[in-house]
Design a protein around this motif. Structure first.
Motif, PDB file in Angstrom:
ATOM      1  N   ARG A   1      -8.207  -4.487   9.196  1.00  0.00           N
ATOM      2  CA  ARG A   1      -8.613  -4.982   8.522  1.00  0.00           C
ATOM      3  C   ARG A   1      -8.088  -6.016   8.179  1.00  0.00           C
ATOM      4  NH1 ARG A   1      -9.553   0.021   5.122  1.00  0.00           N
ATOM      5  NH2 ARG A   1      -7.637  -0.874   4.029  1.00  0.00           N
TER       6      ARG A   1
ATOM      7  N   LEU B   1      -4.691   6.312   1.644  1.00  0.00           N
ATOM      8  CA  LEU B   1      -3.751   6.182   2.593  1.00  0.00           C
ATOM      9  C   LEU B   1      -3.208   7.598   2.681  1.00  0.00           C
ATOM     10  CD1 LEU B   1      -1.507   3.005   2.766  1.00  0.00           C
ATOM     11  CD2 LEU B   1      -3.780   4.037   4.176  1.00  0.00           C
TER      12      LEU B   1
ATOM     13  N   GLU C   1       0.808  -0.857  -0.111  1.00  0.00           N
ATOM     14  CA  GLU C   1       0.125  -0.241  -0.368  1.00  0.00           C
ATOM     15  C   GLU C   1       1.017   1.015  -0.069  1.00  0.00           C
ATOM     16  OE1 GLU C   1      -3.478  -0.147  -1.045  1.00  0.00           O
ATOM     17  OE2 GLU C   1      -3.457  -2.155  -0.729  1.00  0.00           O
TER      18      GLU C   1
ATOM     19  N   LEU D   1      -5.937  -0.249   8.704  1.00  0.00           N
ATOM     20  CA  LEU D   1      -5.835  -1.267   7.317  1.00  0.00           C
ATOM     21  C   LEU D   1      -5.546  -2.561   8.044  1.00  0.00           C
ATOM     22  CD1 LEU D   1      -5.264  -2.269   4.534  1.00  0.00           C
ATOM     23  CD2 LEU D   1      -2.878  -1.313   4.795  1.00  0.00           C
TER      24      LEU D   1
END
Length: 733
Positions: free
Chosen positions: A201, A107, A57, A198
């Motif tokens: 999750r 992000l 990410e 994140l």
């Protein structure tokens, strides 16, 4: 007697129960240990997954910024960092651009651009100077130490101006070419709250504790309930962050621990009671048992063995059979899993992705049944030649059968040789990696005799061609990736080195990556000569094929050169009349193109290419003019080839000599050879001039006279117009 037997059985029951409880305790303890170890392995896998997800990410955020800023024309204009661009419209446009960019990736918290030219900062909200900017301390640290800003920072407070509530972010200063040249920086900030979301999750926050620390070991973010220990940790090479992960022990695990403790206590008590009971029973029943054994010895004349009745072992026999069946099933499953782990280990070693040390790799290889010798090992790569044809000729079942046969031929041929027991794995549908060696092997040495026998046997009995590339030997498992790349490189040269045999690294000693350029630069000349060729074969095309045949280059470069020749021939033949051009496109070119399909050695390819080009040239010649005119025009061209250096050579003189009018000779010459009379004469003169410039040191004026030009000036003009450089520059080049 029956009463004594029952008493003896009862005396053994405490020992039986004691042993039973001990075994149960061991099973429970082992189960707890295995459960914990499994939990640790799963924690490490999960930590690695979370670290990879964070790396992916963050890298995606970097790519978004880099690609978007580099691809946008507006930013390229504004990023010139010229103070004259510091207008209100430019500032607003840049802020809108940064705002759109931040909205594209969830992000990204913020992004700003620092311009060295006017010491200004542009964010998506405000434009400020360096002195008034709320994040000036971090920016000055990045500007003073650029290398420190090129990695993701620790968690820090970010704000754009004084009085603003700071946001917790991690930052990185991106390298952009235009900023390096003129001075400046682009700083990307990622919210730690978004990273925490994140991580939440990716894991279960109710039962999993995830803590991420920066490169200095300081906490960056945490997710999940507190009070859970760390089961595994994984450090990222990209960001320098360490992911620590632990699972909350469930009720079942706690209950298992309690039961284990209870069983341990009960087992100890029962073991002690059983020992006391056995001592007492042994003393009470020793005399009757001894009396029975003595009586049996007298009756049978042999020493008594004290066998128990058969029915006492019936239950035990049934349980043993069940355990054997379960053990067989577990063994089969273990073999399947071992094959998968073996292949994964091989792929990691060959790709250079193995994360452990050489000693760890040796231990894993030994666990899979193959011992790395004390010396070096040799890696060979066997490839099925013309694999596309192999797939087209055989069905799926036949392909699998032939691959099985190839595998076993290579295995049995190399087994039992001084190279030792081989390790073999299919690394692709058409390639087998063969690893072998012994304690006496030396780095850089190999013995391909066994591999030659394998390739010869396969070619003779299976009607298949297999090429085997032998790379320099590796001294430890972590060096296998370099040997694997060298073997792959060898297979790329198999058209030039030979198909269906064994290739060694020493054969690439004469490989020259620039050798193909000499053939490539002569391709237009060979194509032009082919267009003007008569019934005979053209020497320039023959020279081109000779040069190609002598090259030591990869297969893709060979195909590129041949396709380049066909491309230039097609360009040259566009000057011919439409019927001749259609003849080339529909009949001649496809026959030559088919030579590139399948795998042939370079020698065979050049031989078949020569035959196909000669046949195509004969078809074109037969389609151009009637036989009589064709013969006369061939004589005209031969006359030009002999007397091109004659300054008096003209179209009128040739027409008178061979019975043509000026216009008829010009028209038919161009139709016959695809080039005008004057262009052909100039081409022949310039070809001769090139040879003289390359092979002699004579003055340019003297060379001009030898090739038919009255003076050096006209020669220089014609040479530069055709070649692109002056004769002097051509000679120096």
């Amino acid at each position: 007697m029956r009463h004594n037997s029952n008493r003896l059985l009862l005396s053994s029951l405490p020992a039986f129960f004691a042993v039973f409880f001990l075994l149960l305790v061991l099973i429970l303890t082992g189960s707890g240990y295995l459960s914990r170890e499994t939990l640790k392995r799963e924690s490490l896998i999960m930590a690695t997954f979370i670290s990879s997800a964070l790396d992916r990410e963050l890298a995606a955020a970097e790519r978004v910024v880099r690609h978007e800023l580099l691809d946008k024309t507006r930013f390229l204009l504004l990023a010139r960092l010229n103070p004259t661009h510091n207008s209100y419209y430019s500032t607003y446009e840049l802020s809108v651009m940064l705002r759109e960019l931040a909205q594209r990736h969830p992000l990204i918290d913020s992004i700003y651009v620092y311009r060295q030219a006017d010491r200004t900062i542009q964010t998506r909200n405000v434009a400020s100077t360096l002195e008034r900017f709320g994040d000036a301390a971090y920016l000055q640290a990045v500007l003073s130490e650029p290398a420190a800003g090129q990695q993701w920072s620790a968690a820090r407070a970010y704000r754009e101006f004084e009085g603003q509530s700071p946001a917790s972010v991690v930052s990185i200063a991106l390298e952009l070419p235009m900023l390096q040249q003129s001075g400046g920086a682009v700083v990307l900030n990622v919210s730690t709250a978004a990273l925490t979301e994140l991580v939440g999750r990716l894991s279960d926050p109710s039962s999993t504790r995830v803590t991420i620390r920066d490169g200095d070991g300081s906490p960056l973010l945490a997710s999940g309930p507190e009070g859970i220990g760390t089961d595994a940790a994984f450090a990222s090479a990209h960001t320098g962050y360490t992911v620590q992960l632990g699972y909350r022990e469930g009720i079942l695990h706690e209950l298992l621990g309690t039961l284990t403790a209870l069983y341990v206590a009960a087992g100890c008590v029962l073991t002690a009671l059983g020992a006391l009971w056995m001592i007492r029973s042994t003393k009470r029943h020793y005399e009757p048992i001894q009396s029975i054994l003595s009586r049996l010895e007298r009756m049978t004349g042999a020493r008594g063995s004290g066998h128990a009745p058969r029915e006492q072992f019936g239950f035990l026999e049934q349980e043993l059979e069940r355990m054997i069946e379960r053990a067989t099933a577990y063994e089969q499953q273990h073999r399947e899993h071992a094959a998968i782990r073996r292949r994964s280990l091989c792929e990691a070693l060959l790709a250079g992705d193995y994360a452990g040390s050489p000693e760890e790799a040796r231990r894993e290889l030994r666990a899979h049944g193959w011992r790395w010798p004390d010396g070096a090992c040799v890696l060979a790569l066997a490839e099925i030649d013309d694999y596309d044809g192999f797939v087209a000729r055989y069905g799926k079942r036949d392909q699998a059968l032939l691959k099985f046969a190839i595998y076993n031929v290579v295995l049995e041929t190399t087994r039992g040789t001084p190279l030792g027991e081989p390790w073999m794995e299919w690394v692709s549908p058409s390639r087998i990696a063969v690893l072998h060696g012994d304690a006496g092997a030396r780095p850089g040495s190999s013995d391909p005799a066994a591999l030659r026998r394998a390739a010869a046997w396969i070619g003779a009995h299976l009607r298949l061609s297999v090429t085997i590339a032998v790379a320099p030997s590796a001294i430890d498992p972590c060096a296998l990736d370099a040997a694997y790349r060298q073997a792959q490189r060898l297979l790329r040269y198999k058209r030039a080195l030979g198909i269906g045999g064994v290739l060694g690294s020493e054969q690439l000693a004469l490989a020259d990556d620039t050798a193909a350029l000499a053939v490539l630069v002569r391709t237009p000349e060979a194509a032009a000569a082919y267009r003007m060729a008569g019934p005979g074969w053209n020497p320039q095309c023959e020279e081109w094929l000779t040069r190609l045949r002598g090259l030591l280059i990869p297969a893709e470069e060979i195909e590129l050169l041949v396709r380049g020749l066909l491309y230039h021939i097609g360009l040259e033949l566009q000057r011919l009349p439409e019927p001749l051009l259609r003849e080339w496109r529909e009949r001649c070119a496809p026959s030559v193109e088919r030579l590139l399909h399948g795998e042939r050695t370079l020698e065979a390819l050049c031989r078949e290419l020569r035959t196909a080009l000669i046949a195509a040239a004969q078809q074109l010649v037969a389609s151009r003019l009637p036989a009589g005119d064709s013969t006369a025009l061939d004589e005209v061209r031969a006359h030009i080839d002999r007397h091109y250096a004659d300054p008096e050579l003209s179209l009128a003189a040739l027409g008178d000599a061979y019975g043509f009018s000026d216009k008829a000779l010009s028209r038919q010459f161009k139709s016959r050879f695809g080039v005008g009379f004057l262009d052909y004469v100039m081409q022949r003169r310039l070809e001769a001039a090139k040879r003289l410039l390359e092979q002699s040191a004579e003055p340019i004026g003297h060379i001009a006279g030898q090739v038919g030009y009255p003076n050096a000036l006209s020669f220089t003009r014609a040479f530069k117009r055709s070649v692109g450089v002056t004769p002097a520059d051509y000679r120096r080049a």
